[in-house]
Write a protein that holds these residues in place. Sequence first.
Motif, PDB file in Angstrom:
ATOM      1  N   LYS A  50       0.837  -1.212   0.000  1.00  0.00           N
ATOM      2  CA  LYS A  50       0.000   0.000   0.000  1.00  0.00           C
ATOM      3  C   LYS A  50       0.863   1.250   0.000  1.00  0.00           C
ATOM      4  O   LYS A  50       0.612   2.193  -0.756  1.00  0.00           O
ATOM      5  N   GLU A  51       1.893   1.277   0.828  1.00  0.00           N
ATOM      6  CA  GLU A  51       2.797   2.433   0.873  1.00  0.00           C
ATOM      7  C   GLU A  51       3.618   2.532  -0.408  1.00  0.00           C
ATOM      8  O   GLU A  51       3.787   3.608  -0.975  1.00  0.00           O
ATOM      9  N   TYR A  52       4.112   1.403  -0.853  1.00  0.00           N
ATOM     10  CA  TYR A  52       4.950   1.350  -2.054  1.00  0.00           C
ATOM     11  C   TYR A  52       4.191   1.863  -3.285  1.00  0.00           C
ATOM     12  O   TYR A  52       4.720   2.664  -4.047  1.00  0.00           O
ATOM     13  N   THR A  53       2.957   1.398  -3.456  1.00  0.00           N
ATOM     14  CA  THR A  53       2.221   1.794  -4.654  1.00  0.00           C
ATOM     15  C   THR A  53       1.925   3.290  -4.666  1.00  0.00           C
ATOM     16  O   THR A  53       1.973   3.913  -5.720  1.00  0.00           O
ATOM     17  N   LEU A  54       1.653   3.860  -3.514  1.00  0.00           N
ATOM     18  CA  LEU A  54       1.416   5.304  -3.468  1.00  0.00           C
ATOM     19  C   LEU A  54       2.634   6.075  -3.959  1.00  0.00           C
ATOM     20  O   LEU A  54       2.540   6.943  -4.824  1.00  0.00           O
ATOM     21  N   GLU A  55       3.785   5.746  -3.411  1.00  0.00           N
ATOM     22  CA  GLU A  55       5.013   6.455  -3.774  1.00  0.00           C
ATOM     23  C   GLU A  55       5.461   6.109  -5.191  1.00  0.00           C
ATOM     24  O   GLU A  55       5.737   6.986  -6.009  1.00  0.00           O
ATOM     25  N   HIS A  56       5.531   4.825  -5.476  1.00  0.00           N
ATOM     26  CA  HIS A  56       6.083   4.391  -6.757  1.00  0.00           C
ATOM     27  C   HIS A  56       5.200   4.798  -7.928  1.00  0.00           C
ATOM     28  O   HIS A  56       5.687   5.330  -8.925  1.00  0.00           O
ATOM     29  N   PHE A  57       3.915   4.540  -7.822  1.00  0.00           N
ATOM     30  CA  PHE A  57       3.042   4.867  -8.947  1.00  0.00           C
ATOM     31  C   PHE A  57       3.000   6.373  -9.189  1.00  0.00           C
ATOM     32  O   PHE A  57       2.939   6.832 -10.324  1.00  0.00           O
ATOM     33  N   SER A  58       3.067   7.148  -8.118  1.00  0.00           N
ATOM     34  CA  SER A  58       3.117   8.598  -8.256  1.00  0.00           C
ATOM     35  C   SER A  58       4.377   9.020  -9.009  1.00  0.00           C
ATOM     36  O   SER A  58       4.317   9.827  -9.949  1.00  0.00           O
ATOM     37  N   SER A  59       5.515   8.471  -8.622  1.00  0.00           N
ATOM     38  CA  SER A  59       6.787   8.785  -9.292  1.00  0.00           C
ATOM     39  C   SER A  59       6.747   8.384 -10.760  1.00  0.00           C
ATOM     40  O   SER A  59       7.133   9.148 -11.648  1.00  0.00           O
ATOM     41  N   GLU A  60       6.280   7.181 -10.998  1.00  0.00           N
ATOM     42  CA  GLU A  60       6.270   6.659 -12.355  1.00  0.00           C
ATOM     43  C   GLU A  60       5.295   7.432 -13.248  1.00  0.00           C
ATOM     44  O   GLU A  60       5.619   7.756 -14.397  1.00  0.00           O
ATOM     45  N   GLU A  61       4.140   7.752 -12.717  1.00  0.00           N
ATOM     46  CA  GLU A  61       3.150   8.482 -13.515  1.00  0.00           C
ATOM     47  C   GLU A  61       3.611   9.914 -13.787  1.00  0.00           C
ATOM     48  O   GLU A  61       3.368  10.449 -14.871  1.00  0.00           O
ATOM     49  N   GLN A  62       4.296  10.539 -12.831  1.00  0.00           N
ATOM     50  CA  GLN A  62       4.839  11.874 -13.070  1.00  0.00           C
ATOM     51  C   GLN A  62       5.905  11.816 -14.160  1.00  0.00           C
ATOM     52  O   GLN A  62       5.964  12.680 -15.030  1.00  0.00           O
TER      53      GLN A  62
END
Length: 136
Positions: A50-62
């Motif tokens: 849950k924590e990983y997807t918030l950070e990672h997906f945000s970084s990747e989508e940006q």
Amino acid sequence: MINWKESYDIGVETIDCQHRQLLVKLNEFFEACTNQKGKEQIEETLRFLKEYTLEHFSSEEQLMVDIDFPELAEHQKTHAEFVQTVLELEETVKTKGVSVLSTIKLNRTLTDWLLNHISKCDQLIGDCIAAKGKAV
């Protein structure tokens, strides 16, 4: 246990580092399952995801926005589906408890994500960056 392959790298250190972090967590979960401790490890793994997807997906989508990635919407959809799968699994564990089925489902979900999403879909981001000759 899955070993990191250079082919998983997309050429963006931040993203590649996050992907390696996911692989470490996946291998920890595999190891726990191998030692019949998957039930004990599943809740911690779900919290991490849950924590990983918030950070990672945000970084990747940006990053995808920054490079004008043509398949951004489709990629965001796969991210949302993964998050939904994790949340559903977490809810199942909360309401019904940890079962062999839930540990198997998490194993399959993580393996599929690594082998299919990261090595295929995310690789397209690296290809796009290379094609545009952009430094990130």
